[in-house]
Design an enzyme around this catalytic site. Structure first.
Site, PDB file in Angstrom:
ATOM      1  N   ASP A   6       6.457   1.254   2.342  1.00 24.10           N
ATOM      2  CA  ASP A   6       5.882  -0.045   1.961  1.00 24.10           C
ATOM      3  C   ASP A   6       5.857  -0.892   3.216  1.00 24.10           C
ATOM      4  O   ASP A   6       6.419  -0.518   4.257  1.00 24.10           O
ATOM      5  CB  ASP A   6       6.759  -0.695   0.871  1.00 24.10           C
ATOM      6  CG  ASP A   6       6.237  -2.056   0.425  1.00 24.10           C
ATOM      7  OD1 ASP A   6       5.007  -2.223   0.332  1.00 24.10           O
ATOM      8  OD2 ASP A   6       7.048  -2.973   0.194  1.00 24.10           O
ATOM      9  N   SER A   7       5.241  -2.060   3.130  1.00 28.21           N
ATOM     10  CA  SER A   7       5.261  -2.989   4.257  1.00 28.21           C
ATOM     11  C   SER A   7       6.682  -3.475   4.547  1.00 28.21           C
ATOM     12  O   SER A   7       6.978  -3.875   5.662  1.00 28.21           O
ATOM     13  CB  SER A   7       4.373  -4.195   3.935  1.00 28.21           C
ATOM     14  OG  SER A   7       4.830  -4.816   2.742  1.00 28.21           O
ATOM     15  N   TYR A  38       1.460  -7.005   4.394  1.00 26.02           N
ATOM     16  CA  TYR A  38       0.138  -6.374   4.487  1.00 26.02           C
ATOM     17  C   TYR A  38      -0.926  -7.200   3.755  1.00 26.02           C
ATOM     18  O   TYR A  38      -2.107  -7.076   4.028  1.00 26.02           O
ATOM     19  CB  TYR A  38       0.162  -4.996   3.817  1.00 26.02           C
ATOM     20  CG  TYR A  38       0.814  -3.861   4.589  1.00 26.02           C
ATOM     21  CD1 TYR A  38       1.234  -3.999   5.910  1.00 26.02           C
ATOM     22  CD2 TYR A  38       0.977  -2.622   3.976  1.00 26.02           C
ATOM     23  CE1 TYR A  38       1.815  -2.929   6.584  1.00 26.02           C
ATOM     24  CE2 TYR A  38       1.545  -1.547   4.647  1.00 26.02           C
ATOM     25  CZ  TYR A  38       1.970  -1.707   5.954  1.00 26.02           C
ATOM     26  OH  TYR A  38       2.533  -0.641   6.616  1.00 26.02           O
ATOM     27  N   GLY A  39      -0.472  -7.993   2.791  1.00 28.17           N
ATOM     28  CA  GLY A  39      -1.398  -8.614   1.837  1.00 28.17           C
ATOM     29  C   GLY A  39      -2.447  -9.518   2.434  1.00 28.17           C
ATOM     30  O   GLY A  39      -3.490  -9.759   1.799  1.00 28.17           O
ATOM     31  N   CYS A  69       3.391   0.833  -2.487  1.00 24.61           N
ATOM     32  CA  CYS A  69       2.766  -0.439  -2.119  1.00 24.61           C
ATOM     33  C   CYS A  69       1.359  -0.451  -2.700  1.00 24.61           C
ATOM     34  O   CYS A  69       0.540   0.408  -2.360  1.00 24.61           O
ATOM     35  CB  CYS A  69       2.719  -0.530  -0.593  1.00 24.61           C
ATOM     36  SG  CYS A  69       1.823  -1.953   0.038  1.00 24.61           S
ATOM     37  N   ASN A  70       1.101  -1.415  -3.571  1.00 23.32           N
ATOM     38  CA  ASN A  70      -0.229  -1.525  -4.184  1.00 23.32           C
ATOM     39  C   ASN A  70      -1.300  -1.815  -3.134  1.00 23.32           C
ATOM     40  O   ASN A  70      -2.416  -1.306  -3.213  1.00 23.32           O
ATOM     41  CB  ASN A  70      -0.239  -2.651  -5.208  1.00 23.32           C
ATOM     42  CG  ASN A  70       0.651  -2.362  -6.400  1.00 23.32           C
ATOM     43  OD1 ASN A  70       0.202  -1.878  -7.421  1.00 23.32           O
ATOM     44  ND2 ASN A  70       1.937  -2.661  -6.263  1.00 23.32           N
ATOM     45  N   THR A  71      -0.946  -2.635  -2.144  1.00 20.69           N
ATOM     46  CA  THR A  71      -1.912  -3.030  -1.114  1.00 20.69           C
ATOM     47  C   THR A  71      -2.315  -1.818  -0.276  1.00 20.69           C
ATOM     48  O   THR A  71      -3.500  -1.603   0.000  1.00 20.69           O
ATOM     49  CB  THR A  71      -1.290  -4.124  -0.219  1.00 20.69           C
ATOM     50  OG1 THR A  71      -0.820  -5.187  -1.066  1.00 20.69           O
ATOM     51  CG2 THR A  71      -2.284  -4.668   0.771  1.00 20.69           C
ATOM     52  N   GLU A 150      10.889 -10.744   1.145  1.00 20.40           N
ATOM     53  CA  GLU A 150      11.368 -10.236   2.439  1.00 20.40           C
ATOM     54  C   GLU A 150      12.525 -11.080   2.960  1.00 20.40           C
ATOM     55  O   GLU A 150      13.446 -10.577   3.585  1.00 20.40           O
ATOM     56  CB  GLU A 150      10.241 -10.265   3.480  1.00 20.40           C
ATOM     57  CG  GLU A 150       9.238  -9.161   3.343  1.00 20.40           C
ATOM     58  CD  GLU A 150       9.845  -7.772   3.412  1.00 20.40           C
ATOM     59  OE1 GLU A 150      10.520  -7.459   4.416  1.00 20.40           O
ATOM     60  OE2 GLU A 150       9.650  -6.993   2.469  1.00 20.40           O
ATOM     61  N   CYS A 182       2.230  -5.933  -7.302  1.00 19.67           N
ATOM     62  CA  CYS A 182       2.750  -5.814  -5.934  1.00 19.67           C
ATOM     63  C   CYS A 182       4.212  -5.415  -6.105  1.00 19.67           C
ATOM     64  O   CYS A 182       4.929  -6.019  -6.921  1.00 19.67           O
ATOM     65  CB  CYS A 182       2.637  -7.155  -5.209  1.00 19.67           C
ATOM     66  SG  CYS A 182       3.577  -7.246  -3.660  1.00 19.67           S
ATOM     67  N   THR A 183       4.635  -4.399  -5.372  1.00 19.84           N
ATOM     68  CA  THR A 183       5.990  -3.876  -5.606  1.00 19.84           C
ATOM     69  C   THR A 183       7.073  -4.903  -5.258  1.00 19.84           C
ATOM     70  O   THR A 183       8.175  -4.848  -5.789  1.00 19.84           O
ATOM     71  CB  THR A 183       6.217  -2.563  -4.842  1.00 19.84           C
ATOM     72  OG1 THR A 183       5.894  -2.740  -3.453  1.00 19.84           O
ATOM     73  CG2 THR A 183       5.354  -1.451  -5.417  1.00 19.84           C
ATOM     74  N   HIS A 184       6.750  -5.841  -4.372  1.00 18.87           N
ATOM     75  CA  HIS A 184       7.730  -6.895  -4.075  1.00 18.87           C
ATOM     76  C   HIS A 184       8.035  -7.744  -5.324  1.00 18.87           C
ATOM     77  O   HIS A 184       9.134  -8.275  -5.464  1.00 18.87           O
ATOM     78  CB  HIS A 184       7.200  -7.836  -2.987  1.00 18.87           C
ATOM     79  CG  HIS A 184       7.337  -7.308  -1.590  1.00 18.87           C
ATOM     80  ND1 HIS A 184       6.535  -6.329  -1.075  1.00 18.87           N
ATOM     81  CD2 HIS A 184       8.180  -7.661  -0.585  1.00 18.87           C
ATOM     82  CE1 HIS A 184       6.873  -6.089   0.191  1.00 18.87           C
ATOM     83  NE2 HIS A 184       7.876  -6.887   0.512  1.00 18.87           N
TER      84      HIS A 184
HETATM   85  N1  DGL Z   1       4.590  -4.482  -1.578  1.00 19.52           N
HETATM   86  C1  DGL Z   1       3.202  -4.525  -1.331  1.00 19.52           C
HETATM   87  C2  DGL Z   1       2.343  -4.305  -2.535  1.00 19.52           C
HETATM   88  O1  DGL Z   1       2.763  -3.623  -3.455  1.00 19.52           O
HETATM   89  C3  DGL Z   1       2.650  -5.397  -0.248  1.00 19.52           C
HETATM   90  C4  DGL Z   1       3.195  -6.755  -0.017  1.00 19.52           C
HETATM   91  C5  DGL Z   1       2.705  -7.280   1.321  1.00 19.52           C
HETATM   92  O2  DGL Z   1       3.114  -6.710   2.329  1.00 19.52           O
HETATM   93  O3  DGL Z   1       1.884  -8.203   1.324  1.00 19.52           O
HETATM   94  O4  DGL Z   1       1.231  -4.745  -2.603  1.00 19.52           O
END
Ligand code: DGL
Length: 264
Positions: A6-7, A38-39, A69-71, A150, A182-184
């Site tokens: 993931d990011s 990453y978003g 990570c969805n992104t 984060e 988003c996994t976060h």
């Molecule tokens: N955890 C990520 C996701 O599932 C990305 C979050 C990010 O880095 O912006 O989309």
């Protein structure tokens, strides 16, 4: 070995689900903390990161990769599959399907990064599993939320007010399912749950991803059960984050200090 990435910290929510169902698998988790979030990045940038991470994890011995990570999945899972033809690649996409199937109001909302929110993959997912079934979907980009996770700032009155203000219009419009896209955001569930109580349910798909990993892992499911942590910046933060994110149960499986991966 199974490699998840993931990011940053978000994918640990998926790693924990995989670790639960595969207690004997050797796992490696890479957090691209030098480039988080990453978003707000371009697809080209994200694709470049994902391919570099995939090559690193395969060189480290992974035979199954999980884009936790969805992104990254939206921007680059196909590129990763093309780049690693011999490797099982599992991605994660917002749980539009389970939300649409269970919604009673026929209105759902997807909370996601800006990148995922504007992606063709999410549009396709919605067209396939919601719109065609008569379910209305509102996609809500949530800038800054992943960065809060984060920084391990999962609550606080100002942030709670910001979150409440973002989801209030979704609830007022009748959405009864909020998809954590988003996994976060899994780590914001304790903040979100009281805000939606009695009106909507949160939808997460980490367990479904873990089940898919079980199906695809083959021999990678069998090892000594250790978990290695890699990060492209500040690797020591990964260890510190585990208890802070409620993942202390992973600690006994963690094999040595987190490694700094400089060359990616
Ligand atoms: N955890 C990520 C996701 O599932 C990305 C979050 C990010 O880095 O912006 O989309």
């Amino acid at each position: 070995m199974i490699g998840a990435f993931d990011s940053g910290l978000g994918g640990l929510s998926v790693l924990a689900a995989i670790a639960r169902v595969l207690p004997r698998a050797d796992l490696v988790y890479l957090a691209d903390t030098a480039h988080v979030p990453y978003g707000d990045k371009t697809d080209d940038f994200i694709r470049g990161r994902v391919l570099a991470i995939g090559r690193h994890l395969v060189a480290a011995g992974c035979t199954t990769l999980v884009a936790a990570c969805n992104t990254a999945t939206a921007a680059a899972v196909q590129a990763l599959r093309d780049d690693q033809p011999g490797i099982a690649v599992v991605g994660i996409e917002p749980g539009v399907k389970p939300a649409a199937v269970t919604s009673r109001s026929r209105r759902i909302a997807v909370l996601a990064t800006e990148s995922t929110a504007s992606s063709a993959r999410l549009k396709h997912l919605i067209d396939t599993h919601a719109t065609g079934a008569g379910v209305f979907v509102q996609v809500e980009p949530c800038p800054g939320w992943a960065t809060r996770v984060e920084m391990l700032q999962l609550d606080g009155p100002e942030f709670a007010a910001e979150v409440a203000a973002r989801i209030a219009p979704l609830l007022d419009a009748g959405a009864d399912r909020l998809v954590l896209g988003c996994t976060h955001y899994a780590f914001l569930a304790d903040l979100l749950r009281p805000l939606v109580a009695g009106r909507a349910e949160l939808v997460e798909v980490a367990d479904a991803v873990a089940r898919e990993v079980v199906r695809r892992a083959g021999t990678a499911a069998h090892g000594s059960g250790r978990i290695r942590l890699h990060a492209t910046a500040r690797p020591e933060r990964l260890h510190a984050a585990l208890p802070a994110l409620g993942l202390g149960m992973l600690m006994p499986r963690i094999d040595g200090p987190a490694l700094l991966i400089r060359h990616l």
